[in-house]
Design a protein around this motif. Structure first.
Motif, PDB file in Angstrom:
ATOM      1  N   SER A 146       0.827  -1.211   0.000  1.00 38.34           N
ATOM      2  CA  SER A 146       0.000   0.000   0.000  1.00 38.34           C
ATOM      3  C   SER A 146       0.855   1.253   0.000  1.00 38.34           C
ATOM      4  O   SER A 146       0.526   2.247  -0.659  1.00 38.34           O
ATOM      5  CB  SER A 146      -0.951  -0.005   1.204  1.00 38.34           C
ATOM      6  OG  SER A 146      -0.229  -0.079   2.428  1.00 38.34           O
TER       7      SER A 146
ATOM      8  N   TYR B 155       2.277   1.598  -3.565  1.00 38.18           N
ATOM      9  CA  TYR B 155       1.244   2.028  -4.514  1.00 38.18           C
ATOM     10  C   TYR B 155       0.855   3.490  -4.283  1.00 38.18           C
ATOM     11  O   TYR B 155       0.571   4.233  -5.230  1.00 38.18           O
ATOM     12  CB  TYR B 155       0.027   1.127  -4.414  1.00 38.18           C
ATOM     13  CG  TYR B 155       0.244  -0.264  -4.978  1.00 38.18           C
ATOM     14  CD1 TYR B 155       0.875  -0.437  -6.213  1.00 38.18           C
ATOM     15  CD2 TYR B 155      -0.164  -1.394  -4.279  1.00 38.18           C
ATOM     16  CE1 TYR B 155       1.085  -1.707  -6.733  1.00 38.18           C
ATOM     17  CE2 TYR B 155       0.051  -2.677  -4.794  1.00 38.18           C
ATOM     18  CZ  TYR B 155       0.676  -2.821  -6.014  1.00 38.18           C
ATOM     19  OH  TYR B 155       0.885  -4.079  -6.534  1.00 38.18           O
TER      20      TYR B 155
ATOM     21  N   GLU C  98       3.558   5.487  -5.846  1.00 35.47           N
ATOM     22  CA  GLU C  98       3.418   5.450  -7.306  1.00 35.47           C
ATOM     23  C   GLU C  98       2.330   6.411  -7.782  1.00 35.47           C
ATOM     24  O   GLU C  98       2.502   7.120  -8.790  1.00 35.47           O
ATOM     25  CB  GLU C  98       3.095   4.029  -7.754  1.00 35.47           C
ATOM     26  CG  GLU C  98       2.987   3.858  -9.267  1.00 35.47           C
ATOM     27  CD  GLU C  98       2.621   2.442  -9.662  1.00 35.47           C
ATOM     28  OE1 GLU C  98       2.719   2.133 -10.863  1.00 35.47           O
ATOM     29  OE2 GLU C  98       2.223   1.644  -8.786  1.00 35.47           O
ATOM     30  N   SER C  99       1.224   6.464  -7.059  1.00 35.60           N
ATOM     31  CA  SER C  99       0.132   7.379  -7.426  1.00 35.60           C
ATOM     32  C   SER C  99       0.571   8.829  -7.326  1.00 35.60           C
ATOM     33  O   SER C  99       0.207   9.659  -8.174  1.00 35.60           O
ATOM     34  CB  SER C  99      -1.079   7.132  -6.526  1.00 35.60           C
ATOM     35  OG  SER C  99      -1.610   5.835  -6.729  1.00 35.60           O
TER      36      SER C  99
END
Length: 332
Positions: free
Chosen positions: A114, A117, A120-121
């Motif tokens: 999490s 990610y 990355e966002s």
């Protein structure tokens, strides 16, 4: 002749005997070190160094820290580092702030899936330039993928290739061995960052609350999975595998993973990244049967189809299923 002195370091973060050997080899390369002995179970390094050389405590600690472990002089009181000291120790500089090009400075607490990610966002959005510092209390990233996924699930673990790309982005820094609340306070985070994303997950198990749960031989999947995956919190554990039968309460994916690890030929596991101490224990295991029990029937089980399919198709053991309730279960 040169005078020598004995230096003892306490080292956190080692997960297996090979880690200790790596630390030993690194310490012996420090100028002035005549010999080094590193114990993984005791988390200590005994060093014999020549007086008046570069082999002082500071250089030795720096050599260990460069490997991703935390070291300090044994028996010395721990001194929590503040945010700036943590960054300087690992990166040789201070966290970025108003004087750099990024308009948005974000701290991500936790480097599991999490956290990666989320990072990355942040990198993909185009509204604002961004820099991200990813913190983790463990020396290595990837959380559940590294320490929760069964070592023989290589396809699932391959997701780390994408994670490496994210952490390798020049806008991202990974700071391991930094524990939120001990090494970094909330006030320090607020002072140096515009936003914080907490992705710490659940590090402890949920107790069943039934009589006998605390008895010897009763343990949580968190402990056992952490043990065979080399998690620093559980790598030192030992488990009694001298009995023929093991009972697992629960029928989710983790239950199937544990059953598979207990019954798989250890020589198959030797080609995975299972912890060396766990592999050695499994080679001596007397377990021949695993019974999986749960409140509900097979039709309501929590495991996924690929997980049960892989278990049934395994060559090292047979799977016997209680079909009670299956034939009468509703479609879908």
């Amino acid at each position: 002749t040169l005078m020598t002195e004995a230096i003892t370091l306490h080292i956190d973060g080692m997960t297996c005997g090979s880690c200790a050997e790596h630390v030993k080899q690194t310490l012996e390369k420090v100028p002035g070190v005549r010999s080094a002995s590193v114990s993984y179970p005791q988390r200590r390094a005994e060093i014999e160094a020549s007086v008046g050389t570069a082999a002082d405590v500071t250089s030795l600690v720096a050599a260990v820290s460069a490997l991703g472990y935390r070291a300090q002089l044994a028996d010395a009181p721990g001194q929590p580092s503040d945010l700036l000291n943590n960054a300087q120790e690992r990166l040789g500089g201070e966290p970025k702030r108003e004087d750099d090009e990024a308009a948005l400075h974000v701290a991500v607490i936790g480097s599991g899936p999490s956290g990666i990610y989320a990072t990355e966002s942040l990198l993909k959005q185009t509204d604002l330039p961004v820099s991200v510092d990813v913190y983790d209390r463990l020396p290595t990233p990837y959380g559940l993928v590294r320490y929760g996924v069964a070592p023989d699930h290589l396809t699932i673990k391959s997701v780390t290739k994408g994670f490496e790309k994210t952490l390798g982005d020049p806008r991202v820094r990974f700071l391991g061995n930094v524990e939120f609340g001990r090494d970094i306070t909330l006030a320090e985070i607020k002072e140096h960052y515009d936003a914080t994303v907490y992705t710490v997950g659940a590090s402890s198990d949920r107790r069943l609350g039934i009589p006998g749960e605390e008895l010897k031989g009763s343990l949580s999947a968190t402990e056992f999975v952490g043990w065979y995956n080399g998690h620093p919190d559980h790598a030192h554990r030992s488990f009694d595998l001298s009995r023929r039968r093991v009972v697992i309460v629960g029928n989710g994916n983790v239950a199937l993973d544990v059953a598979c690890i207990l019954l798989t030929d250890p020589e198959r596991l030797a080609d995975t990244d299972i912890a060396a101490n766990a592999l050695a224990a499994l080679r001596k295991s007397a377990v021949e049967e695993v019974v999986i029990v749960a409140r509900r029937g097979l039709a309501e089980s929590a495991f996924t189809v690929p997980e049960i399919t892989g278990l049934v198709a395994h060559d090292d053991f047979d799977v016997v299923v209680d079909r009670t309730g299956i034939d009468s279960a509703p479609d879908g």
